[in-house]
Design a protein around this motif. Sequence first.
Motif, PDB file in Angstrom:
ATOM      1  N   LEU A   3       0.810  -1.215   0.000  1.00  0.00           N
ATOM      2  CA  LEU A   3       0.000   0.000   0.000  1.00  0.00           C
ATOM      3  C   LEU A   3       0.844   1.267   0.000  1.00  0.00           C
ATOM      4  N   ASN A   4       2.031   1.203   0.586  1.00  0.00           N
ATOM      5  CA  ASN A   4       2.881   2.386   0.676  1.00  0.00           C
ATOM      6  C   ASN A   4       3.884   2.486  -0.468  1.00  0.00           C
ATOM      7  N   SER A   5       3.833   1.568  -1.411  1.00  0.00           N
ATOM      8  CA  SER A   5       4.766   1.610  -2.533  1.00  0.00           C
ATOM      9  C   SER A   5       4.404   2.752  -3.470  1.00  0.00           C
ATOM     10  N   PRO A   6       5.411   3.442  -3.995  1.00  0.00           N
ATOM     11  CA  PRO A   6       5.094   4.507  -4.948  1.00  0.00           C
ATOM     12  C   PRO A   6       4.530   3.924  -6.236  1.00  0.00           C
ATOM     13  N   VAL A   7       3.650   4.665  -6.861  1.00  0.00           N
ATOM     14  CA  VAL A   7       3.105   4.267  -8.155  1.00  0.00           C
ATOM     15  C   VAL A   7       4.198   4.526  -9.190  1.00  0.00           C
ATOM     16  N   PRO A   8       4.517   3.549 -10.042  1.00  0.00           N
ATOM     17  CA  PRO A   8       5.566   3.785 -11.034  1.00  0.00           C
ATOM     18  C   PRO A   8       5.279   5.022 -11.880  1.00  0.00           C
ATOM     19  N   ALA A   9       6.295   5.802 -12.069  1.00  0.00           N
ATOM     20  CA  ALA A   9       6.178   7.029 -12.854  1.00  0.00           C
ATOM     21  C   ALA A   9       5.884   6.700 -14.314  1.00  0.00           C
ATOM     22  N   ALA A  70      15.812  10.891 -17.627  1.00  0.00           N
ATOM     23  CA  ALA A  70      15.777  10.564 -16.206  1.00  0.00           C
ATOM     24  C   ALA A  70      16.675   9.392 -15.863  1.00  0.00           C
ATOM     25  N   GLY A  71      17.226   8.737 -16.883  1.00  0.00           N
ATOM     26  CA  GLY A  71      18.070   7.584 -16.619  1.00  0.00           C
ATOM     27  C   GLY A  71      18.373   6.826 -17.887  1.00  0.00           C
ATOM     28  N   VAL A  72      18.921   5.644 -17.669  1.00  0.00           N
ATOM     29  CA  VAL A  72      19.350   4.806 -18.786  1.00  0.00           C
ATOM     30  C   VAL A  72      19.326   3.350 -18.335  1.00  0.00           C
ATOM     31  N   VAL A  73      19.121   2.455 -19.299  1.00  0.00           N
ATOM     32  CA  VAL A  73      19.194   1.021 -19.045  1.00  0.00           C
ATOM     33  C   VAL A  73      19.639   0.340 -20.340  1.00  0.00           C
ATOM     34  N   ALA A  74      20.436  -0.702 -20.197  1.00  0.00           N
ATOM     35  CA  ALA A  74      20.863  -1.491 -21.350  1.00  0.00           C
ATOM     36  C   ALA A  74      20.465  -2.942 -21.124  1.00  0.00           C
ATOM     37  N   VAL A  75      20.096  -3.611 -22.204  1.00  0.00           N
ATOM     38  CA  VAL A  75      19.833  -5.048 -22.180  1.00  0.00           C
ATOM     39  C   VAL A  75      20.711  -5.646 -23.270  1.00  0.00           C
ATOM     40  N   ILE A  89      19.340   5.602 -12.596  1.00  0.00           N
ATOM     41  CA  ILE A  89      18.258   6.571 -12.502  1.00  0.00           C
ATOM     42  C   ILE A  89      18.829   7.833 -11.862  1.00  0.00           C
ATOM     43  N   ASP A  90      18.594   8.973 -12.490  1.00  0.00           N
ATOM     44  CA  ASP A  90      19.034  10.249 -11.932  1.00  0.00           C
ATOM     45  C   ASP A  90      18.498  10.376 -10.509  1.00  0.00           C
ATOM     46  N   PRO A  91      19.342  10.806  -9.553  1.00  0.00           N
ATOM     47  CA  PRO A  91      18.878  10.910  -8.164  1.00  0.00           C
ATOM     48  C   PRO A  91      17.595  11.721  -7.999  1.00  0.00           C
ATOM     49  N   GLY A  92      17.360  12.712  -8.836  1.00  0.00           N
ATOM     50  CA  GLY A  92      16.141  13.506  -8.751  1.00  0.00           C
ATOM     51  C   GLY A  92      14.881  12.733  -9.113  1.00  0.00           C
ATOM     52  N   PHE A  93      15.042  11.560  -9.720  1.00  0.00           N
ATOM     53  CA  PHE A  93      13.903  10.733 -10.123  1.00  0.00           C
ATOM     54  C   PHE A  93      13.824   9.432  -9.316  1.00  0.00           C
ATOM     55  N   GLN A  94      14.731   9.224  -8.380  1.00  0.00           N
ATOM     56  CA  GLN A  94      14.734   7.995  -7.595  1.00  0.00           C
ATOM     57  C   GLN A  94      13.634   8.031  -6.542  1.00  0.00           C
ATOM     58  N   GLY A  95      13.205   6.851  -6.109  1.00  0.00           N
ATOM     59  CA  GLY A  95      12.213   6.742  -5.050  1.00  0.00           C
ATOM     60  C   GLY A  95      10.788   6.987  -5.491  1.00  0.00           C
ATOM     61  N   GLN A  96      10.543   7.010  -6.798  1.00  0.00           N
ATOM     62  CA  GLN A  96       9.209   7.288  -7.323  1.00  0.00           C
ATOM     63  C   GLN A  96       8.624   6.096  -8.075  1.00  0.00           C
ATOM     64  N   GLY A  97       9.282   4.954  -7.997  1.00  0.00           N
ATOM     65  CA  GLY A  97       8.797   3.775  -8.706  1.00  0.00           C
ATOM     66  C   GLY A  97       9.280   3.675 -10.137  1.00  0.00           C
ATOM     67  N   LEU A  98      10.112   4.623 -10.555  1.00  0.00           N
ATOM     68  CA  LEU A  98      10.589   4.620 -11.939  1.00  0.00           C
ATOM     69  C   LEU A  98      11.448   3.390 -12.232  1.00  0.00           C
ATOM     70  N   GLY A  99      12.389   3.082 -11.350  1.00  0.00           N
ATOM     71  CA  GLY A  99      13.249   1.912 -11.561  1.00  0.00           C
ATOM     72  C   GLY A  99      12.443   0.637 -11.681  1.00  0.00           C
ATOM     73  N   ALA A 100      11.434   0.485 -10.820  1.00  0.00           N
ATOM     74  CA  ALA A 100      10.586  -0.712 -10.869  1.00  0.00           C
ATOM     75  C   ALA A 100       9.835  -0.797 -12.192  1.00  0.00           C
TER      76      ALA A 100
END
Length: 150
Positions: A3-9, A70-75, A89-100
Amino acid sequence: MGLNSPVPAEFSLRSALPTDAGWIAELRAVVMRPDLERLGRWDPVRVRERFLNAFQPDHTFVIAVEGQAAGVVAVRPEPEALWIEHFYIDPGFQGQGLGAGVLQRVMGESKDHRPFRLNVLQGSPARRLYERHGFVLDTEDPVDVFMVAG
């Protein structure tokens, strides 16, 4: 998600360009510095060079939120695994569910018979994100933790 998890951006992914290398190397340095300093491995030149020497735009995606990088990812595909690399993930965008959200999307879109693999620095808070998405410990050494997800 609890319930307390951030909604992914809301985000989009675009293919990286060779011209993205410079700012991605800087982002890598910013994101990795705390963990590298804690491990006694911080080198401001090497942290950038290691990325620049390994950068493969064909396998890399820029993460954008409202048009802003806001960030980058490679596969990176290999015969026996799909390697998730350069996930910053740029620190300004962390903690908002973006990584997830990004991890969920790239794992869903890239999935085939090969497992996903990645490595994370010992003690990195990112390890919790990976464990929540099914990654388990494969091997580790004093610096790196190698993880795998089926």
